[in-house]
Each structure stands twice: as structure tokens, then as C-alpha cells.
Design an enzyme around this catalytic site. Structure first.
Site, short mmCIF file in Angstrom:
data_model
loop_
_atom_site.label_atom_id
_atom_site.label_comp_id
_atom_site.label_asym_id
_atom_site.label_seq_id
_atom_site.Cartn_x
_atom_site.Cartn_y
_atom_site.Cartn_z
N GLU A 250 1.31 -0.81 0.07
CA GLU A 250 0.27 -0.27 -0.07
C GLU A 250 0.87 1.38 -0.19
OE1 GLU A 250 -3.06 0.10 3.13
OE2 GLU A 250 -3.09 -2.06 3.03
N HIS B 2 -7.17 1.44 1.65
CA HIS B 2 -8.25 1.53 2.69
C HIS B 2 -8.21 2.45 3.66
CE1 HIS B 2 -5.25 -0.70 5.83
NE2 HIS B 2 -6.10 -0.53 6.46
P1 NAD Z 1 -11.16 -9.12 16.37
O1 NAD Z 1 -9.99 -9.57 17.09
O2 NAD Z 1 -12.71 -8.33 17.27
O3 NAD Z 1 -11.66 -10.22 15.54
C1 NAD Z 1 -11.14 -11.56 14.22
C2 NAD Z 1 -11.34 -12.16 14.77
O4 NAD Z 1 -10.76 -13.30 13.69
C3 NAD Z 1 -11.66 -13.48 16.39
O5 NAD Z 1 -13.15 -13.77 16.11
C4 NAD Z 1 -10.25 -14.35 15.90
O6 NAD Z 1 -11.00 -15.40 16.56
C5 NAD Z 1 -10.66 -14.51 14.47
N1 NAD Z 1 -9.65 -15.16 14.00
C6 NAD Z 1 -8.57 -15.28 14.48
N2 NAD Z 1 -7.22 -16.37 13.44
C7 NAD Z 1 -8.09 -16.75 13.03
C8 NAD Z 1 -7.88 -18.38 12.09
N3 NAD Z 1 -5.93 -19.07 11.97
N4 NAD Z 1 -8.96 -18.42 10.94
C9 NAD Z 1 -9.98 -17.41 11.46
N5 NAD Z 1 -10.13 -16.95 12.22
C10 NAD Z 1 -9.46 -16.91 13.07
O7 NAD Z 1 -10.95 -8.03 15.45
P2 NAD Z 1 -11.90 -7.34 14.80
O8 NAD Z 1 -11.92 -5.73 15.26
O9 NAD Z 1 -13.07 -7.57 14.18
O10 NAD Z 1 -10.92 -6.33 13.93
C11 NAD Z 1 -10.23 -7.76 12.27
C12 NAD Z 1 -9.66 -7.04 11.27
O11 NAD Z 1 -10.16 -6.13 10.65
C13 NAD Z 1 -8.01 -6.11 12.14
O12 NAD Z 1 -7.39 -6.83 12.73
C14 NAD Z 1 -7.42 -5.41 11.05
O13 NAD Z 1 -6.97 -5.99 10.56
C15 NAD Z 1 -8.60 -5.58 9.73
N6 NAD Z 1 -8.91 -4.12 9.82
C16 NAD Z 1 -9.25 -3.02 8.57
C17 NAD Z 1 -9.87 -1.98 8.62
C18 NAD Z 1 -9.69 -1.18 7.53
O14 NAD Z 1 -9.18 -0.02 7.17
N7 NAD Z 1 -9.85 -1.79 6.35
C19 NAD Z 1 -10.19 -1.30 10.02
C20 NAD Z 1 -9.90 -1.68 11.28
C21 NAD Z 1 -9.47 -3.15 11.19
#
Ligand code: NAD
Length: 318
Positions: free
Chosen positions: A258, A277
Site C-alpha cells: 500500500e 484502505h
Molecule cells: P477481532 O479480534 O474482534 O476479530 C478477529 C476474529 O478473527 C476473532 O474472532 C478471531 O478468533 C478470528 N481469528 C483469528 N485467527 C483466526 C484464524 N487463523 N482463522 C479464523 N479466524 C481467526 O478483530 P476486529 O476488531 O474484528 O478486526 C479484524 C481486523 O480487521 C483487524 O485485525 C484489522 O487487521 C482489520 N481492520 C481493517 C480496517 C480497514 O481499514 N480496512 C479497519 C479496522 C480493522
């Protein structure tokens, strides 16, 4: 001193910290960057890398407050070894990211990015009809990761008449009951879903979670949505899958590199929708994220435990 290494961090929120410390905006390209980092007790960081080299330049540091929920850019182990707290902004951005996820799904399935230029150029000439999209009703939406953001995406699915399935390393019995989400293992989810949407953090176990083998399991009409982290998908394998018609399209907010380089192969596909993003990029959400960062920094400057430590530091106290 508090070093803020995010250009558009709201000044009025930064000012709420000034009774406790001076605040300075940091940019690696500024002449005074190294000195300012050296004097910082706290830093508020975007997606720039925080690793051993960064920490070595910041001997006074007590907290790295990550402006965002994903903290794959921060070496938490190195911070813990140095006695530096790492906090993030969980929850306050989940709704905005879920909204963008649905925007990508709807854009793809109804071909909105093609429809807009069609109206501005070809429609009035009546030479060619606009191609049909597809219904959402009756389709299967497969969520990989049903955490905070995944659950918000699931909630928003209720009005569209889709069948909801999910895969996660942790079962969510409450959401299975309230949202009718059915658990499936990863391969089954990939085989059954019309739309696959990724909501896992970037970890060693999720890097390239979706690659050549996984695309081979998906329906040729399936849409892949990624608003998590670019490297959860093997982007080369994605390009190959699109070229060979192994999947029907993709909606992507995040990329392995990115900004996405101009001329990247992804740019040439009409069945791919790209956003820069912007999952959390709304006025209200970005303000809430700034307030959470400030709250965490304030706590540490006052000698208190910060409220939003990353899970790896939940039980630590420095
Ligand atoms: P979260 O921790 O609440 O949820 C993540 C989920 O993934 C959890 O339920 C966890 O058990 C599961 N998980 C972890 N490892 C796994 C695996 N190997 N296989 C299957 N499931 C698995 O996190 P969240 O607050 O929902 O955020 C998720 C992600 O979204 C963040 O880590 C970030 O990278 C991304 N994000 C992107 C943006 C964007 O601007 N596009 C913004 C915010 C967050």
C-alpha cells in the site's frame, strides 16, 4: 512529550494531553524526527512499523498507542520486553468497516463502478444495454472471522435475505443463536459461499490464508471481499484466479503493498472494486479512534493502566 505520527490526528484531541505533556507531530521525513522520538514518553502511531530499531531510538517510551485496531505493524514482543505498553482502538471502528464491507459487496454484485461511467457516457446513445447484476436474496455469505467487525457485517446481513455461515478459530454460540450464523470449517465455507468476506487479523496463521488451494475450492461465481489486511490473501494467486475465472470478482480495501502501485495487475479487472484502505475513514469514527488513543496515552502519563491494551499485554503491568 507525546509524539503523534499521524498527519491528520485532530489537534483539539491532541491538546487535551497538554496539561500532562508537550505534544509534537512526528514525521520520519522531518529534520527533528530522531530528537523528538528520543524525547517521547508516548507515541500515537498509524501503520508505520514499530520494531526494535524504532524502540532503540525512543529510550523514554512508555506507550505505543496504535491508531487502529490491527497492530500487525507493531512488534508487541519487543515492546513488552522493553516495558512499553501497546494499545489499540477496538470496537469504535467496527461499524464503519462493516459498512464499507457491504458497500463493496453491493458495488460488485450490482456493478455500480461500471454503471456510473455508463450513465455519463453511453446510456443516452442507446447503443448497448447495461449488463445485469445478481440478487443478494438467497445467496450464501461466508464470513472468515466473526469477531467485532465480522459480527457487525453479520448484523447488517439480516435485511438482505442471505444465508450466513462463518469460520473462526473460536465458536460464537451467542451469534449463532441471535443471527442464525452457521459454523462451517474453512474448506466447507469456501465451497458453499457466494460471497466470502475476510475479517481476521494478520497473524502468522492468517498470512496467505486465502491462496491458490483456497481459490480452487471457491465457486467460479464467488466474490471475495477483503477489508482485513492485504497479506491475508496471496495477491498473486488472486490475480491468477481472476485471470482464469476461478472466482467471479473481488472487492478489496487492503493490499499486500500500500498504496497499490499504479499499473498493478489488479487494476485491469472490471470485476474488481478497489478502495484505498478506507475501512475506518469516516469523520465520526476517526474522531472516536483519536479519543481512544488520547485516553490510553493519558492513563499511562498519569501512571495508570491503559484501558485498551492489546490481548498479548492484557495481564502485564509495567
Ligand atoms: P477481532 O479480534 O474482534 O476479530 C478477529 C476474529 O478473527 C476473532 O474472532 C478471531 O478468533 C478470528 N481469528 C483469528 N485467527 C483466526 C484464524 N487463523 N482463522 C479464523 N479466524 C481467526 O478483530 P476486529 O476488531 O474484528 O478486526 C479484524 C481486523 O480487521 C483487524 O485485525 C484489522 O487487521 C482489520 N481492520 C481493517 C480496517 C480497514 O481499514 N480496512 C479497519 C479496522 C480493522
Amino acid at each position: 512529550m507525546v509524539g503523534v505520527s499521524r498527519r491528520n490526528f485532530p489537534e483539539d484531541v491532541a491538546e487535551t494531553l497538554t496539561p500532562l505533556a508537550d505534544v509534537t507531530y512526528l514525521s520520519p521525513s522531518d529534520a527533528g524526527y530522531i530528537d523528538a522520538l528520543g524525547e517521547s514518553d508516548a507515541v500515537i502511531v498509524g501503520t508505520g512499523r514499530v520494531d526494535g530499531a524504532f524502540l532503540a531510538r525512543a529510550p523514554r517510551l512508555k506507550i505505543v498507542a496504535r491508531f487502529g485496531v490491527g497492530y500487525d505493524s507493531v512488534d508487541v514482543e519487543a515492546c513488552t520486553a522493553r516495558g512499553v505498553y501497546v494499545t489499540h482502538t477496538p470496537g469504535v471502528l467496527s461499524g464503519a468497516v462493516a459498512d464499507l464491507t457491504w458497500a463493496l459487496i453491493l458495488s460488485l454484485i450490482r456493478k455500480i463502478p461500471l454503471a456510473d461511467p455508463f450513465v455519463r457516457s453511453k446510456w443516452a446513445q442507446r447503443r448497448e444495454p447495461f449488463p445485469f447484476g445478481a440478487d443478494l436474496e438467497g445467496k450464501t455469505l461466508g464470513l472468515i472471522g466473526l469477531g467485532r467487525i465480522g459480527a457487525e457485517v453479520a448484523k447488517r446481513s439480516q435485511g438482505f435475505g442471505v444465508k450466513l455461515i462463518y469460520y473462526d478459530v473460536v465458536r460464537r454460540p451467542e451469534l449463532e443463536k441471535t443471527l442464525g450464523a452457521e459454523f462451517a470449517d474453512l474448506d466447507e465455507l469456501l465451497r458453499r459461499s457466494d460471497i466470502v468476506s475476510l475479517h481476521v487479523p494478520l497473524l502468522p496463521s492468517t498470512r496467505h490464508l486465502i491462496g491458490e488451494r483456497e481459490f480452487g475450492l471457491m465457486k467460479p461465481t464467488a466474490l471475495l471481499i477483503n477489508t482485513s489486511r492485504g497479506s491475508v490473501v496471496d495477491q498473486r494467486a488472486l490475480i491468477r484466479a481472476l485471470e482464469e475465472g476461478e472466482i467471479g470478482g473481488a472487492g478489496l480495501d487492503v493490499f499486500e503493498e500500500e498504496p497499490l502501485p499504479l499499473g498493478d495487475d489488479l487494476i485491469r479487472f472490471e470485476n474488481v472494486v478497489l478502495t484505498p484502505h478506507i475501512g475506518s475513514a469516516t469523520v465520526e469514527t476517526r474522531r472516536r479512534m483519536a479519543l481512544v488513543c488520547a485516553e490510553n496515552v493519558r492513563a499511562v502519563l498519569k501512571g495508570e493502566h491503559p484501558p485498551n491494551l492489546v490481548p498479548e499485554q492484557r495481564d502485564v503491568s509495567f
